[in-house]
Write an enzyme that holds these catalytic residues in place. Structure first.
Site, PDB file in Angstrom:
ATOM      1  N   TRP A 102      -7.748  -4.722  -8.405  1.00  0.00           N
ATOM      2  CA  TRP A 102      -8.430  -3.431  -8.340  1.00  0.00           C
ATOM      3  C   TRP A 102      -8.216  -2.611  -9.606  1.00  0.00           C
ATOM      4  O   TRP A 102      -9.108  -1.885 -10.038  1.00  0.00           O
ATOM      5  CB  TRP A 102      -8.009  -2.678  -7.088  1.00  0.00           C
ATOM      6  CG  TRP A 102      -8.473  -3.388  -5.859  1.00  0.00           C
ATOM      7  CD1 TRP A 102      -7.717  -3.991  -4.905  1.00  0.00           C
ATOM      8  CD2 TRP A 102      -9.838  -3.627  -5.488  1.00  0.00           C
ATOM      9  NE1 TRP A 102      -8.508  -4.593  -3.956  1.00  0.00           N
ATOM     10  CE2 TRP A 102      -9.818  -4.382  -4.292  1.00  0.00           C
ATOM     11  CE3 TRP A 102     -11.067  -3.276  -6.045  1.00  0.00           C
ATOM     12  CZ2 TRP A 102     -10.982  -4.791  -3.647  1.00  0.00           C
ATOM     13  CZ3 TRP A 102     -12.239  -3.688  -5.404  1.00  0.00           C
ATOM     14  CH2 TRP A 102     -12.184  -4.433  -4.219  1.00  0.00           C
ATOM     15  N   ASP A 171      -4.981   5.394  -8.014  1.00  0.00           N
ATOM     16  CA  ASP A 171      -5.635   4.845  -6.833  1.00  0.00           C
ATOM     17  C   ASP A 171      -4.532   4.509  -5.830  1.00  0.00           C
ATOM     18  O   ASP A 171      -3.765   3.567  -6.020  1.00  0.00           O
ATOM     19  CB  ASP A 171      -6.430   3.599  -7.217  1.00  0.00           C
ATOM     20  CG  ASP A 171      -7.141   2.958  -6.036  1.00  0.00           C
ATOM     21  OD1 ASP A 171      -6.875   3.332  -4.883  1.00  0.00           O
ATOM     22  OD2 ASP A 171      -7.967   2.046  -6.270  1.00  0.00           O
ATOM     23  N   LYS A 195      -7.319   2.121   5.437  1.00  0.00           N
ATOM     24  CA  LYS A 195      -5.994   1.498   5.422  1.00  0.00           C
ATOM     25  C   LYS A 195      -5.045   2.324   6.307  1.00  0.00           C
ATOM     26  O   LYS A 195      -4.698   1.929   7.400  1.00  0.00           O
ATOM     27  CB  LYS A 195      -5.443   1.436   4.000  1.00  0.00           C
ATOM     28  CG  LYS A 195      -6.433   1.025   2.934  1.00  0.00           C
ATOM     29  CD  LYS A 195      -6.794  -0.434   2.964  1.00  0.00           C
ATOM     30  CE  LYS A 195      -7.652  -0.800   1.764  1.00  0.00           C
ATOM     31  NZ  LYS A 195      -8.047  -2.208   1.746  1.00  0.00           N
TER      32      LYS A 195
END
Length: 360
Positions: A102, A171, A195
């Site tokens: 990511w 992030d 999440k």
């Protein structure tokens, strides 16, 4: 009904108490005789919900007054573009730390708008985090970006990088609200919801107010403009109302269970137990360096890919679902977010012991 433990990386397991509350309130929220999913986002009841959720989140993270909290659509991938388009301003360079998939994807997207310097990189293996002393200079960058927890490679930072006078952008999609965080160290934090926050559909952005003064890219879409969203209180368009409602329930669930310090202790207990078993045997392998193993996403491999497929199938039949590793690296991935109880981890370990005995 058999108890199911969901180890999916996202959309992920949600707290059962929150699910039951949402179920109970679904047709008659706030004694209004209608669902929260079908009322106007500009109605006073929903505005009260939104304000309470922001208040609860500020309390959980001790967010300073000079930060704004936004609830936005689009997921973290949208933020990969929104961040450079909002924050590049008159700068020429951007700095990115690359410790997993990511972080790499975020950097590739940012290259559409400016020169991106990868100041630290653990590729190709992505099994560690480079020592901060080895990072390249980034003093001329508009900001420094990193991913706190890489869900695919199972790598997590155990420190906050020293960004000096450069705004630090993070992030936190997969470990947000899993432990206390010093928000004042950051210029911007963002996290998609599926999440630890809520069901899929909403993204939280926490941004320091001075960054709103930067000149955005001239072609920035209105829906990516942070200053515009701040001005409209995250109501520039119709937000994902049910996901926002669900997030508010999760915030209250966290507060009722002792807040983030208590949650961090439980998460550490779960991760320590699973890694202790992995380190005690030689059938399952985790190659991530011990100082940066993820508390949220525990990855491991079996001796063959055929055994891994058999493992996933057998685990499903035992009520242990979502264990298949990401398609990029394969293997097994056990995501043990806030909602996963210690009993789920213990059942997984017992299954792993049984499977290894029967297939050696």
């Amino acid at each position: 009904m058999k108890t199911i433990f969901n180890f999916s990386a996202g959309p992920a397991m949600m707290p059962s108490d929150v699910m039951l509350q949402a179920q109970k309130e679904f047709l008659n929220w706030n004694n209004m005789g209608v669902s929260v999913a079908e009322i106007s986002h500009r109605s006073q009841p929903f505005m009260d919900l939104a304000n309470q959720s922001i208040k609860d989140l500020r309390e959980l993270l001790s967010i300073p007054d000079n930060y704004h909290v936004l609830f936005l659509p689009g997921g973290s991938r949208t933020q990969f573009s929104a961040i450079p388009m909002n924050l590049l301003s008159d700068y020429k360079n951007l700095a990115y730390v690359q410790t997993g998939h990511w972080g790499k994807v975020a950097a590739i997207e940012a290259q559409r708008y400016a020169n991106v310097a990868i100041i630290a990189n653990s590729e190709p293996g992505f099994t560690t985090i480079p020592d901060e002393k080895t990072w390249d200079d980034f003093s001329d960058a508009a900001y420094l970006h990193y991913v706190d927890n890489e869900t695919i490679q199972g790598v997590e930072f155990d420190f906050i990088p020293d960004s000096k006078n450069v705004p630090l952008i993070c992030d936190m999609s997969s470990n947000f609200l899993s432990r206390p965080v010093d928000v004042s160290k950051y210029g911007l934090i963002y996290a998609c919801s599926q999440k630890n926050i809520s069901i899929a559909g909403i993204t939280i952005v926490i941004i320091r107010d001075d960054l709103l003064n930067r000149t955005p890219h001239p072609a920035i879409p209105s829906m990516m403009n942070y200053a515009l969203h701040v001005k409209h209180g995250s109501m520039y368009n119709t937000p994902p109302t049910f996901a926002w409602y669900f997030a508010g329930l999760v915030f209250q669930w966290l507060k009722n269970r002792g807040g983030l310090k208590a949650m961090a202790k439980k998460n550490a207990e779960k991760a320590d137990k699973l890694y202790a078993y992995l380190d005690s045997q030689d059938y399952y392998k985790n190659n991530v360096h011990k100082n940066c193993r993820s508390r949220m996403n525990v990855i491991f491999n079996l001796p063959t890919v055929e055994l891994e497929a058999e493992f996933v199938k057998a685990a499903n039949s035992e009520g242990l679902i979502g264990l298949k590793g990401h398609k990029i690296i394969g293997g097994i991935r056990a995501s043990i977010y806030n909602a996963m109880p210690i009993e789920g981890v213990e059942k997984l370990i017992e299954f792993m012991k049984m499977f290894s005995r029967e297939t050696r």
